[in-house]
Write an enzyme that holds these catalytic residues in place. Structure first.
Site, PDB file in Angstrom:
ATOM      1  N   LYS A 167       0.856  -1.185   0.000  1.00 27.83           N
ATOM      2  CA  LYS A 167       0.000   0.000   0.000  1.00 27.83           C
ATOM      3  C   LYS A 167       0.897   1.241   0.000  1.00 27.83           C
ATOM      4  O   LYS A 167       1.782   1.371   0.863  1.00 27.83           O
ATOM      5  CB  LYS A 167      -0.837  -0.019   1.279  1.00 27.83           C
ATOM      6  CG  LYS A 167      -2.300   0.300   1.095  1.00 27.83           C
ATOM      7  CD  LYS A 167      -3.025  -0.009   2.394  1.00 27.83           C
ATOM      8  CE  LYS A 167      -4.402   0.593   2.376  1.00 27.83           C
ATOM      9  NZ  LYS A 167      -5.074   0.431   3.680  1.00 27.83           N
TER      10      LYS A 167
HETATM   11  O1  G3P Z   1      -8.056   1.162   5.334  1.00 27.52           O
HETATM   12  C1  G3P Z   1      -8.328   2.495   5.178  1.00 27.52           C
HETATM   13  C2  G3P Z   1      -9.725   2.945   5.479  1.00 27.52           C
HETATM   14  O2  G3P Z   1     -10.623   1.894   5.344  1.00 27.52           O
HETATM   15  C3  G3P Z   1      -9.829   3.729   6.729  1.00 27.52           C
HETATM   16  O3  G3P Z   1     -11.147   3.901   7.184  1.00 27.52           O
HETATM   17  O4  G3P Z   1     -12.809   4.640   8.848  1.00 27.52           O
HETATM   18  O5  G3P Z   1     -10.386   5.204   9.178  1.00 27.52           O
HETATM   19  O6  G3P Z   1     -11.697   6.341   7.417  1.00 27.52           O
HETATM   20  P1  G3P Z   1     -11.513   5.082   8.212  1.00 27.52           P
END
Ligand code: G3P
Length: 218
Positions: A85
């Protein structure tokens, strides 16, 4: 649509894998930090890769392209399931191109616009990760971004897979499915919300009560 679990929690990964619910795992530095410093990152990535038969995203944690390439090559050696990533920056896209040329799969993360998604595809990304929930957080429309990327990728037969990320609730998942996202990554809590329905619970209570009233063994 492929479902990825957005966590580094090995117990949650095993729980979902044993039920056949997930096709892979995504992690990020924040999810790794939640586990605390006891675990050695490379060991944890290996354990995750052995627990799930599919791609496991492991994120680089430097900002320069050379550093990302070096970390990416090292992470990729841990297991064939590893996907690197990288962030959607110029350095990230440079690293993406080099790693892709090395036959290492790359997930370009922190995508917030259709032009970013187009450039990530030019750089050879296997996956693009638009962050739906974080766009909604600032009064934008995360699903509109998924729709735009879908149309752009379809217009030009781009093979990069749209990995809807930052999914916060079941309605995000419904919309991502309807719009044709290739993959969605979601936290364990949202995964299990997807299977809940009060009519299922009520129906099951009725079946169990009626069976009990019969007084027979099966
Ligand atoms: O993996 C990255 C993403 O899914 C993060 O989610 O909820 O932290 O915006 P969030």
């Amino acid at each position: 649509m492929k479902i990825f679990l957005d966590t580094a929690d090995i117990a949650e990964i095993r729980r979902a894998t044993e039920a056949g619910l997930i096709d892979g795992v995504t992690t990020n530095p924040s999810l790794m930090a939640k586990l605390g410093a006891e675990r050695e990152p490379a060991e944890l990535f290996l354990e995750i890769c052995e627990a799930v038969d599919g791609p496991v995203s492991a994120e680089v944690v430097v900002l320069d392209a050379e550093g990302m390439i070096e970390q990416g090559r090292r992470l990729a050696k841990i297991h064939d399931n590893i996907v690197i990533k990288v962030p959607l920056t110029e350095a990230g896209l440079r690293a993406c191109r080099t790693l892709t040329n090395d036959d290492i799969r790359v997930n370009v993360t922190l995508c917030f616009s259709p032009t970013q998604a187009h450039l990530a595809a030019k750089a050879g990304a296997t996956y693009i990760s638009p962050f739906i929930g974080r766009i909604d957080d600032v009064a934008g429309d995360g699903m509109e971004l998924i729709s735009q990327i879908r149309q752009i990728y379809d217009n030009y037969d781009i093979e990069t897979e749209i990995l809807a990320a930052s999914i916060r609730h079941p309605q995000h998942m419904v919309q991502a499915l309807l719009l044709g996202a290739d993959c969605g990554t979601l936290p364990p809590k949202v995964l299990y919300q997807l299977l809940e329905h009060p009519l299922t619970d009520r129906g099951l209570e009725g079946f169990m009560a009626d069976w009990k009233s019969l007084g027979r063994e099966l």
